[in-house]
Design a protein around this motif. Sequence first.
Motif, short mmCIF file in Angstrom:
data_model
loop_
_atom_site.label_atom_id
_atom_site.label_comp_id
_atom_site.label_asym_id
_atom_site.label_seq_id
_atom_site.Cartn_x
_atom_site.Cartn_y
_atom_site.Cartn_z
N ALA A 1 0.86 -1.19 0.00
CA ALA A 1 0.00 0.00 0.00
C ALA A 1 0.89 1.24 0.00
O ALA A 1 0.88 2.04 0.94
N TYR A 2 1.67 1.41 -1.04
CA TYR A 2 2.66 2.48 -1.09
C TYR A 2 2.02 3.86 -1.15
O TYR A 2 2.47 4.79 -0.46
N ASN A 3 1.01 4.02 -1.99
CA ASN A 3 0.38 5.33 -2.10
C ASN A 3 -0.23 5.77 -0.78
O ASN A 3 0.00 6.90 -0.31
N GLU A 4 -1.01 4.91 -0.17
CA GLU A 4 -1.67 5.26 1.09
C GLU A 4 -0.64 5.59 2.18
O GLU A 4 -0.77 6.60 2.89
N ALA A 5 0.38 4.75 2.30
CA ALA A 5 1.36 4.93 3.37
C ALA A 5 2.15 6.22 3.19
O ALA A 5 2.28 7.03 4.12
N PHE A 6 2.68 6.44 2.00
CA PHE A 6 3.55 7.59 1.80
C PHE A 6 2.79 8.90 1.72
O PHE A 6 3.32 9.95 2.10
N ILE A 7 1.56 8.87 1.27
CA ILE A 7 0.74 10.09 1.31
C ILE A 7 0.46 10.48 2.75
O ILE A 7 0.54 11.67 3.13
N MET A 8 0.15 9.51 3.60
CA MET A 8 -0.09 9.80 5.01
C MET A 8 1.18 10.29 5.70
O MET A 8 1.14 11.22 6.50
N VAL A 9 2.31 9.67 5.39
CA VAL A 9 3.59 10.11 5.96
C VAL A 9 3.87 11.55 5.55
O VAL A 9 4.25 12.40 6.37
N GLY A 10 3.68 11.85 4.27
CA GLY A 10 3.90 13.22 3.80
C GLY A 10 2.98 14.22 4.47
O GLY A 10 3.39 15.34 4.79
N ALA A 11 1.74 13.81 4.72
CA ALA A 11 0.78 14.69 5.37
C ALA A 11 1.21 15.01 6.80
O ALA A 11 1.06 16.14 7.28
N VAL A 12 1.76 14.01 7.49
CA VAL A 12 2.22 14.24 8.87
C VAL A 12 3.41 15.18 8.89
O VAL A 12 3.48 16.10 9.71
N TYR A 13 4.35 14.99 7.97
CA TYR A 13 5.50 15.92 7.89
C TYR A 13 5.02 17.33 7.57
O TYR A 13 5.52 18.31 8.14
N LEU A 14 4.06 17.45 6.67
CA LEU A 14 3.52 18.77 6.33
C LEU A 14 2.88 19.42 7.55
O LEU A 14 3.04 20.63 7.77
N LEU A 15 2.18 18.63 8.35
CA LEU A 15 1.57 19.16 9.57
C LEU A 15 2.63 19.66 10.54
O LEU A 15 2.51 20.75 11.12
N LEU A 16 3.69 18.88 10.72
CA LEU A 16 4.78 19.28 11.63
C LEU A 16 5.44 20.57 11.16
O LEU A 16 5.73 21.47 11.96
N VAL A 17 5.69 20.66 9.86
CA VAL A 17 6.33 21.87 9.31
C VAL A 17 5.41 23.07 9.44
O VAL A 17 5.86 24.18 9.76
N THR A 18 4.11 22.87 9.21
CA THR A 18 3.15 23.98 9.33
C THR A 18 3.09 24.50 10.76
O THR A 18 3.09 25.72 10.99
N ILE A 19 3.06 23.59 11.72
CA ILE A 19 3.03 24.00 13.13
C ILE A 19 4.31 24.76 13.48
O ILE A 19 4.28 25.78 14.17
N THR A 20 5.44 24.27 13.01
CA THR A 20 6.72 24.93 13.28
C THR A 20 6.75 26.33 12.67
O THR A 20 7.20 27.29 13.31
N THR A 21 6.28 26.45 11.44
CA THR A 21 6.27 27.75 10.77
C THR A 21 5.38 28.74 11.52
O THR A 21 5.76 29.91 11.72
N PHE A 22 4.21 28.28 11.95
CA PHE A 22 3.30 29.14 12.70
C PHE A 22 3.94 29.58 14.02
O PHE A 22 3.90 30.76 14.39
N GLY A 23 4.57 28.64 14.73
CA GLY A 23 5.21 28.97 16.00
C GLY A 23 6.37 29.93 15.80
O GLY A 23 6.56 30.86 16.61
N ALA A 24 7.16 29.73 14.74
CA ALA A 24 8.29 30.61 14.48
C ALA A 24 7.82 32.03 14.16
O ALA A 24 8.45 33.01 14.59
N ASN A 25 6.74 32.16 13.42
CA ASN A 25 6.19 33.48 13.10
C ASN A 25 5.74 34.20 14.37
O ASN A 25 5.94 35.42 14.51
N MET A 26 5.15 33.45 15.29
CA MET A 26 4.72 34.05 16.55
C MET A 26 5.92 34.51 17.37
O MET A 26 5.91 35.61 17.94
N LEU A 27 6.96 33.67 17.42
CA LEU A 27 8.17 34.05 18.15
C LEU A 27 8.83 35.28 17.54
O LEU A 27 9.30 36.18 18.25
N GLU A 28 8.87 35.30 16.21
CA GLU A 28 9.51 36.42 15.52
C GLU A 28 8.80 37.73 15.84
O GLU A 28 9.44 38.76 16.07
#
Length: 222
Positions: free
Chosen positions: A184-211
């Motif tokens: 199930a390569y598509n399902e697995a890697f799409i979900m993995v990519g979505a989690v990384y995107l969520l982590l990066v989005t949270i980090t970007t939002f937090g960094a903007n607040m700190l800045e």
Amino acid sequence: MDQMTFIAEILMPALIGGLVITLQLIALSAPFGLLGGIGVAVGRTYGGRYTVIFCKAYVTFIKGCPLLLLLFILYFGLPSVGITLTAFVASITGFILCNSAYSSEYIRGSMKSIREGQLIAARALGMTERQVIVNIVLPQALRRAIPGLSNEFIYLIKYSSLAYMLTVIELTGAGKLVATKYFAYNEAFIMVGAVYLLLVTITTFGANMLEKKYAIPGTSGR
């Protein structure tokens, strides 16, 4: 087994377990990477001759050495000289070394941007060089370096996927195992990519607040 059942009962539990390991890697690497970056930046800017040479050599080596190769050296190479690290410890060590070198460049650039007049005034008031660095230079430099340091933290989130190459089953590794077992390569890697995107989005939002919170008055172009 239908797709929704597969995702809910097999894929998601595996990814959550991998995510926990990924967060552990990041949480243990980021603080020490920042501290190392501060140390290297201060050493290159205010250290003695040999300290400057060592710090420059360290940054040059890390910049020129692919992170995956560094991880292989730490995990597969060090045992030949009597130093054995677990895959998890080797991964964290590699991430810290890499993060320190790149973070130091952001911090050093911020330190160089501080006006010389402030340093002259501080010395005229009788402050030692150490007091100048701790009380005048670093507080301003770290605040100015937030955008660059946040980028490096985002890189670290993505670097963490390389730990799988040392058999650490983090987020990417967990997804790869499920994908290989169930084809199930598509399902697995799409979900993995979505989690990384969520982590990066949270980090970007937090960094903007700190800045915004720690912006130095009069230096914002907005």
